[in-house]
Design a protein around this motif. Structure first.
Motif, short mmCIF file in Angstrom:
data_model
loop_
_atom_site.label_atom_id
_atom_site.label_comp_id
_atom_site.label_asym_id
_atom_site.label_seq_id
_atom_site.Cartn_x
_atom_site.Cartn_y
_atom_site.Cartn_z
N GLU A 185 0.83 -1.20 0.00
CA GLU A 185 0.00 0.00 0.00
C GLU A 185 0.87 1.26 0.00
O GLU A 185 0.58 2.23 -0.71
CB GLU A 185 -0.97 0.00 1.18
N GLU A 186 1.95 1.27 0.79
CA GLU A 186 2.87 2.40 0.81
C GLU A 186 3.54 2.57 -0.56
O GLU A 186 3.63 3.68 -1.09
CB GLU A 186 3.94 2.21 1.89
N PHE A 187 3.98 1.46 -1.12
CA PHE A 187 4.61 1.49 -2.43
C PHE A 187 3.63 1.97 -3.50
O PHE A 187 3.97 2.79 -4.36
CB PHE A 187 5.16 0.11 -2.79
N PHE A 188 2.39 1.49 -3.43
CA PHE A 188 1.37 1.86 -4.41
C PHE A 188 1.10 3.36 -4.39
O PHE A 188 0.96 3.99 -5.44
CB PHE A 188 0.08 1.07 -4.16
N GLU A 189 1.07 3.95 -3.21
CA GLU A 189 0.88 5.40 -3.10
C GLU A 189 2.00 6.15 -3.81
O GLU A 189 1.75 7.15 -4.49
CB GLU A 189 0.77 5.83 -1.64
N SER A 190 3.22 5.67 -3.68
CA SER A 190 4.34 6.33 -4.37
C SER A 190 4.24 6.16 -5.88
O SER A 190 4.57 7.08 -6.64
CB SER A 190 5.69 5.82 -3.85
N LEU A 191 3.76 5.00 -6.34
CA LEU A 191 3.55 4.79 -7.78
C LEU A 191 2.50 5.74 -8.32
O LEU A 191 2.66 6.30 -9.42
CB LEU A 191 3.11 3.36 -8.07
N LYS A 192 1.41 5.91 -7.58
CA LYS A 192 0.34 6.81 -8.03
C LYS A 192 0.85 8.24 -8.20
O LYS A 192 0.45 8.94 -9.13
CB LYS A 192 -0.85 6.77 -7.08
N LYS A 193 1.73 8.67 -7.30
CA LYS A 193 2.30 10.01 -7.41
C LYS A 193 3.23 10.11 -8.62
O LYS A 193 3.17 11.07 -9.38
CB LYS A 193 3.04 10.38 -6.13
N LYS A 194 4.08 9.12 -8.78
CA LYS A 194 5.06 9.14 -9.87
C LYS A 194 4.39 9.01 -11.23
O LYS A 194 4.84 9.59 -12.21
CB LYS A 194 6.08 8.02 -9.68
N TYR A 195 3.31 8.23 -11.30
CA TYR A 195 2.60 7.99 -12.57
C TYR A 195 1.21 8.63 -12.51
O TYR A 195 0.20 7.99 -12.77
CB TYR A 195 2.50 6.49 -12.84
N ALA A 196 1.19 9.91 -12.18
CA ALA A 196 -0.07 10.64 -12.03
C ALA A 196 -0.86 10.71 -13.33
O ALA A 196 -2.07 10.92 -13.32
CB ALA A 196 0.20 12.04 -11.49
N ASP A 197 -0.18 10.49 -14.46
CA ASP A 197 -0.84 10.51 -15.76
C ASP A 197 -1.46 9.16 -16.13
O ASP A 197 -1.97 8.98 -17.23
CB ASP A 197 0.15 10.94 -16.85
N THR A 198 -1.43 8.23 -15.19
CA THR A 198 -1.99 6.89 -15.41
C THR A 198 -3.00 6.60 -14.31
O THR A 198 -2.75 6.89 -13.14
CB THR A 198 -0.87 5.82 -15.36
N ASP A 199 -4.13 6.03 -14.70
CA ASP A 199 -5.14 5.63 -13.72
C ASP A 199 -4.75 4.24 -13.21
O ASP A 199 -4.97 3.24 -13.89
CB ASP A 199 -6.52 5.60 -14.39
N LEU A 200 -4.14 4.20 -12.03
CA LEU A 200 -3.69 2.94 -11.43
C LEU A 200 -4.74 2.42 -10.47
O LEU A 200 -5.23 3.15 -9.61
CB LEU A 200 -2.37 3.15 -10.68
N VAL A 201 -5.05 1.14 -10.62
CA VAL A 201 -6.01 0.46 -9.75
C VAL A 201 -5.27 -0.71 -9.12
O VAL A 201 -4.48 -1.39 -9.78
CB VAL A 201 -7.22 -0.05 -10.57
#
Length: 138
Positions: A29-45
């Motif tokens: 979950e912590e890692f996923f939050e960092s991915l969402k920030k880094k890839y803000a141009d992608t809708d990550l689920v």
């Protein structure tokens, strides 16, 4: 905006606590939050389940309308013909990922029922394996 599902299988809910020398100390979950920030141009689920049928149901749910799936099926990689068949039956490309280098582990982990139907396989780069998979969809 591309829509990508990260799908984790059994025991990956224990990341951050399970064998930290192999899997690290960060929760997914912590890692996923960092991915969402880094890839803000992608809708990550993100979805995780320890239940094989739930993983298959999720593949069926997104398999015709998402741009990609990043799948770490855990031990199901080496045992689940059904997950391999589910990937074969959908249109959305799937990248198989593993945190550890499965080829340096027990012999049974050298066989994947997912790889023959996957766009590609990334293993052994820790949590960065997910990021490398994400890059393959850019």
């Amino acid at each position: 905006m591309k829509k990508i599902l990260i799908l984790n299988g059994p025991n990956l809910n224990l990341l951050g606590r399970r064998e930290p020398t192999i899997y690290g100390s960060l929760t997914f979950e912590e890692f996923f939050e960092s991915l969402k920030k880094k890839y803000a141009d992608t809708d990550l689920v993100y979805f995780q389940s320890n239940i094989e049928g739930e993983l298959i149901d999720k593949l069926h749910e997104v398999g015709f309308n998402f741009d990609g799936v990043i799948l770490n099926a855990g031990a199901y990689t080496h045992t689940s013909v059904a997950i391999g068949d589910a990937i074969k039956g959908i249109e959305t490309p799937v990248v198989e990922v593993h945190i550890s280098n499965v080829h340096s582990r027990e012999d049974f982990r050298h066989t994947s029922y997912i790889a023959p139907n996957a766009k590609g396989v990334i293993a052994g780069f820790g949590l960065q394996s997910y990021e490398l998979a994400l890059e393959s969809f850019r």
